[in-house]
Design an enzyme around this catalytic site. Structure first.
Site, mmCIF file in Angstrom:
data_model
loop_
_atom_site.group_PDB
_atom_site.id
_atom_site.type_symbol
_atom_site.label_atom_id
_atom_site.label_comp_id
_atom_site.label_asym_id
_atom_site.label_seq_id
_atom_site.Cartn_x
_atom_site.Cartn_y
_atom_site.Cartn_z
ATOM 1 N N SER A 106 -2.247 6.773 3.452
ATOM 2 C CA SER A 106 -2.520 6.375 5.572
ATOM 3 C C SER A 106 -4.069 6.072 5.114
ATOM 4 O O SER A 106 -4.585 5.046 4.718
ATOM 5 C CB SER A 106 -1.868 7.393 5.921
ATOM 6 O OG SER A 106 -1.613 6.461 7.475
ATOM 7 N N ASP A 118 -3.335 -0.169 9.455
ATOM 8 C CA ASP A 118 -4.432 1.039 8.680
ATOM 9 C C ASP A 118 -4.189 1.065 6.730
ATOM 10 O O ASP A 118 -3.470 -0.257 6.990
ATOM 11 C CB ASP A 118 -3.655 2.554 9.139
ATOM 12 C CG ASP A 118 -2.170 2.623 8.053
ATOM 13 O OD1 ASP A 118 -1.764 1.546 8.352
ATOM 14 O OD2 ASP A 118 -1.388 3.851 8.861
ATOM 15 N N ASP A 132 1.477 0.926 7.640
ATOM 16 C CA ASP A 132 2.645 1.491 8.693
ATOM 17 C C ASP A 132 2.345 1.452 10.372
ATOM 18 O O ASP A 132 2.732 2.272 11.613
ATOM 19 C CB ASP A 132 3.340 2.685 8.612
ATOM 20 C CG ASP A 132 2.199 4.357 8.110
ATOM 21 O OD1 ASP A 132 1.400 3.629 8.733
ATOM 22 O OD2 ASP A 132 3.010 5.246 7.573
ATOM 23 N N ASP A 186 -2.143 1.451 4.719
ATOM 24 C CA ASP A 186 -0.670 1.442 4.310
ATOM 25 C C ASP A 186 0.029 0.699 4.499
ATOM 26 O O ASP A 186 1.599 1.209 4.584
ATOM 27 C CB ASP A 186 0.056 2.851 3.551
ATOM 28 C CG ASP A 186 0.384 3.754 4.699
ATOM 29 O OD1 ASP A 186 -0.059 3.354 5.931
ATOM 30 O OD2 ASP A 186 1.475 4.244 4.466
#
Length: 447
Positions: free
Chosen positions: A101, A240, A244, A242
């Site tokens: 993340s 960010d 999400d 990833d």
């Protein structure tokens, strides 16, 4: 039972340190394959962000899954919510995301999605953990899993994101800077906004395996703020690593966080009669009290869940509500996606702004945030400072001092060895003082 490997958001840690090693990923792939095979034919998708270690872990997971007899479909670099969506549309048994993340490149981790595109139930995570500790076996050669690559994954996801707004939607005339954090959104995010008519200036869209989240993205907005002002853009959008989480910046460079974005979406849904009767918004223990009060003034119910998008989604599902999120930028729009999707959330905000004919700068002033101070204190894994009597006494003292005009929250991060000390109230100076004093007490206990 207590989890041995899974945290609140999958398995995460530093690359090369247990459990984030090739050997563990091989065994994890095998355990996941065995767990899902027990439910019938097994086909599993694997996506990843742009970290250099993703290639290594992708190969290890693929080998373990094949050994268990699971077929693998490789997506390459794709946002986490894209993996959830594609897992569902390909009718696969599960999806795996290789990502840490918003963490630096030297960390990595694994997230799982069910065939429905949702986080795994606790019982299934427990089954995988139990299998990890069993001896690894290999199915007969004719039963080994096969691997293939989905070459049109990005295009499929782009069309899915665009379908979350009416087909007549056009962002023509809108100039936007998109910060991709050198992460998983670096290809798809600029394409989505461009194809909907916006003028897009993409930054942090040149991943090299090491620069993901490095001074860019939703947790480091300085570069985006500067770019928005320099280019005279209407707003900026930061994802960010990833994809999400989303944060925004208005045309003046002011930050617009997840709480503010959530309010914009919620009130737009209400105005368009898209909030089902009795439906409200799920926030978290970290959501600003000002958000709760502002929604209440609009007769929109608000409840708090534990921190973590899985807990927000669980509360939404239990109440059959369609919107929830965190101030960090995890926003869940259940009408469109089964998990937090930063691109879709950003589109809902732009849709609201275009429909109202308002700027992000004006919309962010629709309600007043109460001063909130957050200090992270690192601690040893063997210590639980939150339960320490000195820490509890300090919390009680700060709460009493604010006399009902604020609140104190201490919680352990689900992804890092940190205690998050949060104080919120009407008096900014007092809030900061209480937070610093509490952090010092926690630090003393941890040292």
């Amino acid at each position: 039972m207590a989890r041995k490997y899974f945290g609140t958001d999958g398995i995460r840690g530093r690359v090369g340190t247990q459990p984030i090693t090739p050997e563990f990923m091989l065994k994890l792939g095998w355990a996941a394959g065995m767990a899902f095979r027990k439910q019938g034919k097994c086909r599993i998708l694997i996506g990843k962000d742009t970290r250099i270690s993703g290639y290594m872990f992708e190969s290890a997971l693929q080998a373990g899954l094949s050994a268990a007899g699971a077929d693998v479909m490789l997506l390459g670099p794709m946002p986490t919510p894209a993996v959830a969506y594609l897992t569902r549309t390909f009718h696969a048994e599960a999806g795996i995301v290789i990502s840490a993340s918003h963490n630096p490149h030297h960390d990595n981790g694994i997230k799982f999605f069910s065939g429905a595109g949702t986080k795994l139930p606790d019982a299934l995570e427990q089954m995988i953990e139990e299998l990890i500790d069993e001896p690894m076996t290999v199915v007969e050669s004719e039963q080994l899993g096969k691997a293939s690559r989905i070459n049109d994954a990005a295009g499929r996801y782009i069309e899915f994101c665009k379908s979350s707004v009416p087909t007549s939607t056009s962002f023509a005339g809108l100039k936007v800077v998109v910060d991709c954090a050198h992460g998983a959104t670096y290809k798809v995010a600029p394409s989505v906004f461009r194809e909907l008519g916006a003028e897009v200036i993409a930054i942090a869209d040149q991943p090299d395996g090491l620069n993901i989240n490095d001074g860019v993205g939703s947790t480091s907005l300085g570069l985006l703020q500067k770019a928005v002002v320099e280019h005279g853009a209407d707003l900026g959008i930061a994802f960010d690593g990833d994809g999400d989480r989303v944060q925004m910046v208005d045309h003046t460079g002011a930050v617009v966080d997840g709480d503010e974005l959530l309010y914009i979406i919620a009130t737009d849904l209400q105005e368009r009669d898209r909030l089902p009767e009795g439906s409200g918004v799920v926030g978290t223990l970290m959501s600003n009290l000002g958000l709760e009060l502002a929604l209440k003034a609009r007769d929109i119910p608000f409840v708090r869940a534990n921190v973590g998008d899985r807990y927000v989604m669980a509360e939404m599902q239990e109440r059959e509500w369609v919107l929830g999120g965190e101030n960090s930028g995890h926003i869940l729009c259940a009408q469109h996606a089964t998990t937090g999707d930063a691109i879709i959330a950003a589109l809902q905000v732009l849709l609201a702004l275009r429909r109202r004919g308002q700027s992000l700068a004006k919309e962010r002033l629709a309600w007043k945030k109460l001063p909130q101070a957050l200090i992270n204190v690192r601690f040893s894994g063997s210590v639980d400072p939150i339960k320490d009597p000195k820490v509890k006494a300090a919390c009680d003292q700060a709460t009493e001092a604010m006399a009902g005009r604020g609140r104190v929250l201490l919680r352990k991060s689900g992804t890092e060895p940190l205690v998050r000390v949060m104080v919120e109230g009407e008096d900014e100076a007092a809030v900061l003082q209480h937070a610093q004093e509490l952090a010092e007490v926690v630090q003393a206990v941890c040292s």
